[in-house]
Motif scaffolding. Structure first.
Motif, PDB file in Angstrom:
ATOM      1  N   TYR A   1       0.824  -1.217   0.000  1.00 45.69           N
ATOM      2  CA  TYR A   1       0.000   0.000   0.000  1.00 45.69           C
ATOM      3  C   TYR A   1       0.859   1.268   0.000  1.00 45.69           C
ATOM      4  O   TYR A   1       0.339   2.368  -0.171  1.00 45.69           O
ATOM      5  CB  TYR A   1      -0.913   0.007   1.247  1.00 45.69           C
ATOM      6  CG  TYR A   1      -0.150  -0.318   2.516  1.00 45.69           C
ATOM      7  CD1 TYR A   1       0.617   0.641   3.161  1.00 45.69           C
ATOM      8  CD2 TYR A   1      -0.153  -1.616   3.036  1.00 45.69           C
ATOM      9  CE1 TYR A   1       1.349   0.327   4.294  1.00 45.69           C
ATOM     10  CE2 TYR A   1       0.574  -1.933   4.171  1.00 45.69           C
ATOM     11  CZ  TYR A   1       1.333  -0.951   4.798  1.00 45.69           C
ATOM     12  OH  TYR A   1       2.075  -1.270   5.899  1.00 45.69           O
TER      13      TYR A   1
ATOM     14  N   LEU B   1      -2.133   3.829  -0.417  1.00 41.11           N
ATOM     15  CA  LEU B   1      -3.252   3.641  -1.330  1.00 41.11           C
ATOM     16  C   LEU B   1      -4.483   3.182  -0.537  1.00 41.11           C
ATOM     17  O   LEU B   1      -4.438   2.162   0.158  1.00 41.11           O
ATOM     18  CB  LEU B   1      -2.852   2.579  -2.367  1.00 41.11           C
ATOM     19  CG  LEU B   1      -3.725   2.444  -3.609  1.00 41.11           C
ATOM     20  CD1 LEU B   1      -3.608   3.702  -4.485  1.00 41.11           C
ATOM     21  CD2 LEU B   1      -3.297   1.211  -4.428  1.00 41.11           C
TER      22      LEU B   1
ATOM     23  N   GLU C   1      -7.853   3.580  -2.087  1.00 43.50           N
ATOM     24  CA  GLU C   1      -8.760   3.119  -3.150  1.00 43.50           C
ATOM     25  C   GLU C   1      -7.853   2.980  -4.368  1.00 43.50           C
ATOM     26  O   GLU C   1      -6.750   3.515  -4.372  1.00 43.50           O
ATOM     27  CB  GLU C   1      -9.843   4.181  -3.460  1.00 43.50           C
ATOM     28  CG  GLU C   1     -10.851   4.414  -2.350  1.00 43.50           C
ATOM     29  CD  GLU C   1     -11.878   3.300  -2.221  1.00 43.50           C
ATOM     30  OE1 GLU C   1     -12.074   2.552  -3.210  1.00 43.50           O
ATOM     31  OE2 GLU C   1     -12.464   3.157  -1.138  1.00 43.50           O
ATOM     32  N   LYS C   2      -8.369   2.314  -5.428  1.00 39.19           N
ATOM     33  CA  LYS C   2      -7.511   2.126  -6.607  1.00 39.19           C
ATOM     34  C   LYS C   2      -6.969   3.444  -7.152  1.00 39.19           C
ATOM     35  O   LYS C   2      -5.915   3.478  -7.765  1.00 39.19           O
ATOM     36  CB  LYS C   2      -8.296   1.420  -7.718  1.00 39.19           C
ATOM     37  CG  LYS C   2      -8.425  -0.069  -7.501  1.00 39.19           C
ATOM     38  CD  LYS C   2      -9.203  -0.676  -8.662  1.00 39.19           C
ATOM     39  CE  LYS C   2      -9.471  -2.156  -8.405  1.00 39.19           C
ATOM     40  NZ  LYS C   2     -10.456  -2.694  -9.336  1.00 39.19           N
ATOM     41  N   ASP C   3      -7.735   4.516  -6.968  1.00 40.39           N
ATOM     42  CA  ASP C   3      -7.294   5.801  -7.510  1.00 40.39           C
ATOM     43  C   ASP C   3      -7.220   6.896  -6.450  1.00 40.39           C
ATOM     44  O   ASP C   3      -7.285   8.081  -6.780  1.00 40.39           O
ATOM     45  CB  ASP C   3      -8.207   6.233  -8.664  1.00 40.39           C
ATOM     46  CG  ASP C   3      -9.668   6.294  -8.258  1.00 40.39           C
ATOM     47  OD1 ASP C   3      -9.987   5.903  -7.110  1.00 40.39           O
ATOM     48  OD2 ASP C   3     -10.495   6.734  -9.071  1.00 40.39           O
TER      49      ASP C   3
ATOM     50  N   LYS D   1      -6.728   4.754 -12.406  1.00 44.97           N
ATOM     51  CA  LYS D   1      -6.670   3.717 -11.373  1.00 44.97           C
ATOM     52  C   LYS D   1      -5.352   2.965 -11.414  1.00 44.97           C
ATOM     53  O   LYS D   1      -4.818   2.709 -12.491  1.00 44.97           O
ATOM     54  CB  LYS D   1      -7.814   2.723 -11.586  1.00 44.97           C
ATOM     55  CG  LYS D   1      -9.141   3.316 -11.188  1.00 44.97           C
ATOM     56  CD  LYS D   1     -10.261   2.290 -11.247  1.00 44.97           C
ATOM     57  CE  LYS D   1     -11.515   2.927 -10.680  1.00 44.97           C
ATOM     58  NZ  LYS D   1     -12.745   2.384 -11.192  1.00 44.97           N
ATOM     59  N   ALA D   2      -4.880   2.583 -10.239  1.00 46.05           N
ATOM     60  CA  ALA D   2      -3.687   1.735 -10.176  1.00 46.05           C
ATOM     61  C   ALA D   2      -4.086   0.323 -10.580  1.00 46.05           C
ATOM     62  O   ALA D   2      -5.236  -0.091 -10.404  1.00 46.05           O
ATOM     63  CB  ALA D   2      -3.142   1.723  -8.751  1.00 46.05           C
ATOM     64  N   GLN D   3      -3.122  -0.398 -11.104  1.00 44.97           N
ATOM     65  CA  GLN D   3      -3.321  -1.805 -11.432  1.00 44.97           C
ATOM     66  C   GLN D   3      -2.949  -2.586 -10.174  1.00 44.97           C
ATOM     67  O   GLN D   3      -1.777  -2.609  -9.784  1.00 44.97           O
ATOM     68  CB  GLN D   3      -2.354  -2.145 -12.584  1.00 44.97           C
ATOM     69  CG  GLN D   3      -2.485  -3.532 -13.136  1.00 44.97           C
ATOM     70  CD  GLN D   3      -3.636  -3.623 -14.117  1.00 44.97           C
ATOM     71  OE1 GLN D   3      -3.795  -2.775 -14.984  1.00 44.97           O
ATOM     72  NE2 GLN D   3      -4.448  -4.659 -13.947  1.00 44.97           N
ATOM     73  N   LEU D   4      -3.934  -3.184  -9.505  1.00 47.07           N
ATOM     74  CA  LEU D   4      -3.606  -3.919  -8.277  1.00 47.07           C
ATOM     75  C   LEU D   4      -2.883  -5.214  -8.627  1.00 47.07           C
ATOM     76  O   LEU D   4      -3.163  -5.837  -9.648  1.00 47.07           O
ATOM     77  CB  LEU D   4      -4.866  -4.196  -7.458  1.00 47.07           C
ATOM     78  CG  LEU D   4      -5.639  -2.954  -6.986  1.00 47.07           C
ATOM     79  CD1 LEU D   4      -6.723  -3.348  -5.983  1.00 47.07           C
ATOM     80  CD2 LEU D   4      -4.722  -1.899  -6.375  1.00 47.07           C
TER      81      LEU D   4
ATOM     82  N   LYS E   1      -1.355  -2.771  -3.474  1.00 46.62           N
ATOM     83  CA  LYS E   1      -2.643  -3.108  -2.849  1.00 46.62           C
ATOM     84  C   LYS E   1      -3.119  -1.935  -2.007  1.00 46.62           C
ATOM     85  O   LYS E   1      -2.308  -1.112  -1.588  1.00 46.62           O
ATOM     86  CB  LYS E   1      -2.467  -4.315  -1.909  1.00 46.62           C
ATOM     87  CG  LYS E   1      -2.247  -5.610  -2.637  1.00 46.62           C
ATOM     88  CD  LYS E   1      -2.142  -6.791  -1.690  1.00 46.62           C
ATOM     89  CE  LYS E   1      -1.812  -8.028  -2.503  1.00 46.62           C
ATOM     90  NZ  LYS E   1      -1.119  -9.048  -1.742  1.00 46.62           N
ATOM     91  N   THR E   2      -4.417  -1.910  -1.732  1.00 46.84           N
ATOM     92  CA  THR E   2      -4.939  -0.871  -0.837  1.00 46.84           C
ATOM     93  C   THR E   2      -4.792  -1.340   0.613  1.00 46.84           C
ATOM     94  O   THR E   2      -4.615  -2.528   0.891  1.00 46.84           O
ATOM     95  CB  THR E   2      -6.429  -0.590  -1.116  1.00 46.84           C
ATOM     96  OG1 THR E   2      -7.144  -1.816  -0.971  1.00 46.84           O
ATOM     97  CG2 THR E   2      -6.640  -0.032  -2.514  1.00 46.84           C
TER      98      THR E   2
END
Ligand SMILES: *[C@@H]1O[C@H](CO)[C@@H](O)[C@H](O)[C@H]1NC(C)=O
Ligand SMILES: *[C@@H]1O[C@H](CO)[C@@H](O)[C@H](O)[C@H]1NC(C)=O
Ligand SMILES: *[C@@H]1O[C@H](CO)[C@@H](O)[C@H](O)[C@H]1NC(C)=O
Ligand SMILES: *[C@@H]1O[C@H](CO)[C@@H](O)[C@H](O)[C@H]1NC(C)=O
Length: 248
Positions: free
Chosen positions: A34, A54, A56-58, A117-120, A125-126
């Motif tokens: 994260y 992180l 949330e994804k964004d 958005k990030a690529q998890l 990870k969040t």
């Protein structure tokens, strides 16, 4: 590890004392997926660094004193000089708390909306946020990580981490009249040579997998404790601001 952060000018004198900011250990690479490495230009157009995380994804959470222009977030990093397999995402919008006070540093919390958005993945990870009623207590030991100064006063290339003990609110209040235990955390045993340093600002204080604090500032004594933002006191603000940021 390096620790602290904050008020960069004030902290210069802390660093100058030499040998007071202390050792953590290098994190196991990608064990804190994260973690966000943040770069921005301050008002003098000097490049500064902060930590963040992180949520949330964004959306990345960090300290409000890490606001500036051209903010970029790097996810999935360990050694920040090696950009392979990391995700560098510019920030579209910064939302510092509207009551952030740049002198007392109360309400030192900010949400950053990423350009996309990030690529998890296994390395990105969040992290969970606390509930309003999750009250971190004195004696609890939690972990903070960052790419801030090392004990030799050079910025770290690799992510470092250290375990720090929550202190009573009175301890910080006795050193800083603006310390407010209902919205801040007093962290770091003065008898242990461990602390955050310059460049660690904005990073998360993690208790049992939950981000409970945000590295905010050091007291004028230079030695621990330090003051962190108490995230559980900002849940209504976080929910409201996330909703705003998630509007298309
Ligand atoms: C952030 O990235 C943009 C685009 O790559 C770059 O122009 C800008 O200088 C970067 N900001 C910082 C603080 O390095
Ligand atoms: C955050 O920093 C940017 C760039 O310096 C500035 O334009 C903006 O007003 C700041 N936001 C707030 C709420 O202070
Ligand atoms: C500071 O300490 C780090 C970690 O021990 C080391 O890698 C680095 O070379 C040191 N820097 C200087 C200038 O001594
Ligand atoms: C501490 O913060 C809370 C929440 O913002 C506020 O209601 C209270 O008045 C503050 N206390 C002091 C002594 O400033």
């Amino acid at each position: 590890m390096g620790l602290l952060l904050v008020f960069l000018v004030a902290v210069l004198s802390v660093d100058a004392e030499g040998g007071k900011i202390l050792w953590g250990t290098e994190s196991k690479p990608h064990s804190r997926p994260y973690m966000a490495f943040i770069n921005f230009y301050d008002s003098k157009l000097v490049v500064k660094r902060c930590g963040g995380f992180l949520v949330e994804k964004d959306i990345v959470m960090t300290a409000a004193h890490c606001n500036g222009s051209n903010i970029n977030v790097t996810l999935g990093a360990h050694n920040i000089k090696k950009q392979k397999n990391t995700q560098l995402i510019p920030v579209r919008e910064a939302k510092p708390h509207k009551d952030f006070n740049s002198v007392t540093l109360v309400n030192d919390i900010m949400l950053l909306k990423l350009e996309h958005k990030a690529q998890l993945s296994s390395t990105v990870k969040t992290i969970a946020l606390p509930k309003s009623q999750d009250w971190v207590k004195p004696g609890q030991v939690c972990t903070v990580a960052g790419w801030g100064n090392l004990a030799n006063c050079t910025l770290s290339k690799t992510l470092q981490e250290v375990n720090l003990e929550v202190q009573t609110g009175q301890m910080c209040h006795s050193m800083s009249k603006t310390y407010n235990n209902s919205i801040q955390l007093c962290v770091g045993n003065p008898n242990e040579k461990k602390a955050t340093a310059r460049g660690d600002s904005g990073g998360p204080f993690v208790c049992n997998g939950v981000a409970q604090g945000i590295v905010s500032y050091s007291l004028c004594t230079g030695t621990p404790p330090r003051v962190f933002t108490r995230i559980s006191s900002f849940i209504p603000w976080i929910q409201k601001t996330m909703k705003l940021l998630q509007q298309p």
